[in-house]
Design a protein around this motif. Structure first.
Motif, PDB file in Angstrom:
ATOM      1  N   LEU A 188      88.636  38.597  28.300  1.00 12.40           N
ATOM      2  CA  LEU A 188      89.581  37.386  28.754  1.00 12.40           C
ATOM      3  C   LEU A 188      88.678  36.346  28.561  1.00 12.40           C
ATOM      4  N   LEU A 189      87.524  36.337  29.407  1.00 11.51           N
ATOM      5  CA  LEU A 189      86.505  35.359  29.252  1.00 11.51           C
ATOM      6  C   LEU A 189      85.813  35.098  28.079  1.00 11.51           C
ATOM      7  N   ARG A 190      85.675  35.849  27.060  1.00  8.67           N
ATOM      8  CA  ARG A 190      85.292  35.737  26.031  1.00  8.67           C
ATOM      9  C   ARG A 190      86.313  35.036  25.031  1.00  8.67           C
ATOM     10  N   GLU A 191      87.590  35.682  25.075  1.00 11.23           N
ATOM     11  CA  GLU A 191      88.644  35.322  24.062  1.00 11.23           C
ATOM     12  C   GLU A 191      89.560  34.401  24.597  1.00 11.23           C
ATOM     13  N   SER A 192      89.558  33.583  25.904  1.00 15.55           N
ATOM     14  CA  SER A 192      90.473  32.910  26.310  1.00 15.55           C
ATOM     15  C   SER A 192      89.639  31.716  27.052  1.00 15.55           C
ATOM     16  N   ASP A 193      90.635  30.592  27.191  1.00 16.17           N
ATOM     17  CA  ASP A 193      89.858  29.541  28.063  1.00 16.17           C
ATOM     18  C   ASP A 193      90.816  29.557  29.522  1.00 16.17           C
ATOM     19  N   ALA A 194      91.510  30.552  29.835  1.00 17.39           N
ATOM     20  CA  ALA A 194      92.034  30.633  31.068  1.00 17.39           C
ATOM     21  C   ALA A 194      91.191  30.502  32.181  1.00 17.39           C
ATOM     22  N   PRO A 195      91.792  29.913  33.206  1.00 20.21           N
ATOM     23  CA  PRO A 195      91.064  29.512  34.469  1.00 20.21           C
ATOM     24  C   PRO A 195      90.682  30.905  35.133  1.00 20.21           C
ATOM     25  N   LEU A 196      89.502  30.817  36.009  1.00 23.26           N
ATOM     26  CA  LEU A 196      89.047  32.030  36.408  1.00 23.26           C
ATOM     27  C   LEU A 196      90.088  32.632  37.502  1.00 23.26           C
ATOM     28  N   ALA A 197      90.769  31.782  38.271  1.00 23.82           N
ATOM     29  CA  ALA A 197      91.761  32.201  39.032  1.00 23.82           C
ATOM     30  C   ALA A 197      92.984  32.924  38.366  1.00 23.82           C
ATOM     31  N   ARG A 235      87.312  48.515  22.132  1.00 24.47           N
ATOM     32  CA  ARG A 235      87.737  47.336  22.848  1.00 24.47           C
ATOM     33  C   ARG A 235      86.530  46.870  23.892  1.00 24.47           C
ATOM     34  N   THR A 236      86.028  47.907  24.281  1.00 30.09           N
ATOM     35  CA  THR A 236      84.746  47.504  25.423  1.00 30.09           C
ATOM     36  C   THR A 236      83.658  47.157  24.840  1.00 30.09           C
ATOM     37  N   VAL A 237      83.298  47.826  23.559  1.00 33.57           N
ATOM     38  CA  VAL A 237      81.923  47.255  22.989  1.00 33.57           C
ATOM     39  C   VAL A 237      81.939  45.958  22.193  1.00 33.57           C
ATOM     40  N   ARG A 238      83.192  45.444  22.153  1.00 30.28           N
ATOM     41  CA  ARG A 238      83.398  44.234  21.472  1.00 30.28           C
ATOM     42  C   ARG A 238      82.841  42.915  22.463  1.00 30.28           C
ATOM     43  N   VAL A 239      82.838  43.166  23.650  1.00 26.04           N
ATOM     44  CA  VAL A 239      82.236  42.188  24.530  1.00 26.04           C
ATOM     45  C   VAL A 239      80.785  41.928  24.441  1.00 26.04           C
ATOM     46  N   GLY A 240      79.851  42.895  23.610  1.00 29.23           N
ATOM     47  CA  GLY A 240      78.438  42.766  23.211  1.00 29.23           C
ATOM     48  C   GLY A 240      78.399  41.973  21.821  1.00 29.23           C
ATOM     49  N   SER A 241      77.327  41.833  21.495  1.00 29.50           N
ATOM     50  CA  SER A 241      76.784  41.156  20.370  1.00 29.50           C
ATOM     51  C   SER A 241      76.344  41.992  19.206  1.00 29.50           C
ATOM     52  N   ALA A 242      77.133  41.893  18.290  1.00 31.84           N
ATOM     53  CA  ALA A 242      77.128  42.870  17.157  1.00 31.84           C
ATOM     54  C   ALA A 242      76.146  42.479  16.155  1.00 31.84           C
ATOM     55  N   GLY A 243      75.377  43.445  15.571  1.00 31.21           N
ATOM     56  CA  GLY A 243      74.511  43.123  14.516  1.00 31.21           C
ATOM     57  C   GLY A 243      74.090  44.510  13.450  1.00 31.21           C
ATOM     58  N   ALA A 244      73.647  44.129  12.478  1.00 31.80           N
ATOM     59  CA  ALA A 244      73.352  45.027  11.516  1.00 31.80           C
ATOM     60  C   ALA A 244      72.281  44.933  10.483  1.00 31.80           C
ATOM     61  N   ARG A 245      71.572  45.479  10.121  1.00 33.20           N
ATOM     62  CA  ARG A 245      70.599  45.267   8.822  1.00 33.20           C
ATOM     63  C   ARG A 245      70.225  46.502   8.028  1.00 33.20           C
ATOM     64  N   LEU A 246      69.750  46.352   6.863  1.00 32.64           N
ATOM     65  CA  LEU A 246      69.545  47.409   5.970  1.00 32.64           C
ATOM     66  C   LEU A 246      67.942  47.411   6.098  1.00 32.64           C
ATOM     67  N   ILE A 247      67.556  48.637   6.002  1.00 37.00           N
ATOM     68  CA  ILE A 247      65.871  49.036   6.239  1.00 37.00           C
ATOM     69  C   ILE A 247      65.422  49.932   5.172  1.00 37.00           C
ATOM     70  N   ARG A 248      64.567  49.433   4.451  1.00 38.55           N
ATOM     71  CA  ARG A 248      63.838  50.316   3.309  1.00 38.55           C
ATOM     72  C   ARG A 248      62.544  50.505   3.696  1.00 38.55           C
ATOM     73  N   GLN A 249      62.337  51.840   3.929  1.00 39.26           N
ATOM     74  CA  GLN A 249      61.024  52.533   4.459  1.00 39.26           C
ATOM     75  C   GLN A 249      60.114  53.296   3.449  1.00 39.26           C
ATOM     76  N   THR A 250      58.907  52.638   3.406  1.00 44.72           N
ATOM     77  CA  THR A 250      57.976  53.314   2.294  1.00 44.72           C
ATOM     78  C   THR A 250      56.782  53.673   3.221  1.00 44.72           C
ATOM     79  N   ASP A 251      56.597  53.428   4.291  1.00 49.20           N
ATOM     80  CA  ASP A 251      55.591  53.831   5.121  1.00 49.20           C
ATOM     81  C   ASP A 251      55.772  55.317   5.685  1.00 49.20           C
ATOM     82  N   LEU A 305      87.542  44.925  35.179  1.00 53.14           N
ATOM     83  CA  LEU A 305      86.400  43.834  34.910  1.00 53.14           C
ATOM     84  C   LEU A 305      86.042  43.963  33.275  1.00 53.14           C
ATOM     85  N   GLY A 306      86.032  45.042  32.734  1.00 55.17           N
ATOM     86  CA  GLY A 306      85.946  45.001  31.378  1.00 55.17           C
ATOM     87  C   GLY A 306      86.978  44.042  30.608  1.00 55.17           C
ATOM     88  N   ARG A 307      88.255  44.257  30.862  1.00 57.01           N
ATOM     89  CA  ARG A 307      89.186  43.418  30.634  1.00 57.01           C
ATOM     90  C   ARG A 307      89.138  42.064  30.704  1.00 57.01           C
TER      91      ARG A 307
END
Length: 300
Positions: free
Chosen positions: A252-261, A9-25, A246-248
């Motif tokens: 909420l800041l990411r997933e809702s438009d609720a006022p800050l108060a 639940r906590t890491v979902r606040v961050g940007s998720a990324g992934a890639r495939l790497i093929r290495q010959t060096d 603060l994590g929660r």
């Protein structure tokens, strides 16, 4: 209490990324330290996990490397010094075409503000896991789905499927690592008293909790509760309470438009000012600034 679920639940606040790497060096690649958590999955070939201070660790197909809090490391065909490896250029870079001696998947959560969850920071910087695929066929299936999702590119639905697959893979890898560990003599995260206190914090963060109240929920003396909680969770009860609130709020800041108060009240702050000050200390930006920062699908 299921701490792995709380990690996801906590890491979902961050940007998720992934890639495939093929290495010959044969020199391999070096991954610089970053703010976040990530993993590599060996798909083909063998290599060595290179760290700044530890001994190289040999990896084969199916092995997983977990970078719990973004520590610098490298992958190389032969044991080498980390500083001698060429740096990997991060971002949505397509894999080299054609056959390769070594192929691996990279997945990562990058945090524009704040760091990796405390639970991950308490783990070793780099973990090498050899999953038992015969016992956990779903992990193999998840890895194949992740590879297929990466190959499909940034088409419709990627913003939902990629983070979900990263969540599932991370959860399975953490389960496997814990299964491999000798937990005798160590505090367990499912300790009934600590689980009861965590449940109260997670379900009722708006309450004006004190250590005495939490120790009562755990049915433990205050001193014993504080010592036990810190040993199991990695930080004292009130510090954990603040981090959880603060994590929660970040979610909420990411997933809702609720006022800050309104968000401030939901996570236990009596004023928007106090909430904003605490949030800025934790994430290095105001709640409004955090909300305006888009969550992107970043390259692994």
């Amino acid at each position: 209490m299921d701490l792995i679920s709380e990690v996801i639940r906590t890491v979902r606040v961050g940007s998720a990324g992934a890639r495939l790497i093929r290495q010959t060096d044969p020199r391999g690649l070096r991954f610089s330290a970053f703010t976040g958590s990530g993993f590599h999955i060996v798909r083909r070939g063998t290599c060595w996990l290179i760290t700044e201070h530890g001994e190289p660790v040999r990896l084969g197909p199916g092995d997983v490397v977990l970078s719990s809090s973004g520590a610098a490391h490298g992958l190389s065909a032969t044991p080498r010094v980390l500083a001698d490896l060429p740096e990997c250029v991060m971002g949505p870079v397509p894999p080299e075409p054609g056959p390769a001696d070594f192929e691996f998947l990279c997945g990562a959560y990058r945090f524009e503000h704040g760091g990796a969850p405390q639970y991950l920071r308490a783990l070793p910087d780099l973990l090498a896991v050899s999953p038992e695929y015969e016992r956990l066929p779903r992990l193999r299936a998840l890895m194949d789905l992740l590879a297929a999702d990466i190959a499909a590119g940034t088409g419709p639905g990627t913003g939902a499927t990629l983070p979900a697959l990263l969540d599932l893979v991370l959860a399975e890898v953490l389960r496997q690592w814990h299964d491999e560990q000798d937990t005798s003599g160590r505090p367990r995260a499912d300790d009934p008293g600590i689980a009861a206190a965590l449940r109260e914090i997670h379900e009722n963060p708006q309450r004006a909790w004190t250590v005495d109240q939490l120790s009562s929920a755990a049915a433990m003396p205050r001193t014993a509760f504080t010592r036990r909680f810190t040993a199991v969770i990695g930080r004292p009860p009130m510090k954990y309470l603040t981090t959880w609130r603060l994590g929660r709020a970040a979610r909420l800041l990411r997933e809702s438009d609720a006022p800050l108060a309104a968000i401030a009240r939901q996570v236990g702050y009596t004023s928007e000012f106090a909430f904003s000050a605490a949030f800025r200390r934790e994430y290095g930006t105001s709640p409004g600034g955090f909300r305006r920062t888009p969550v992107l699908l970043a390259g692994g």
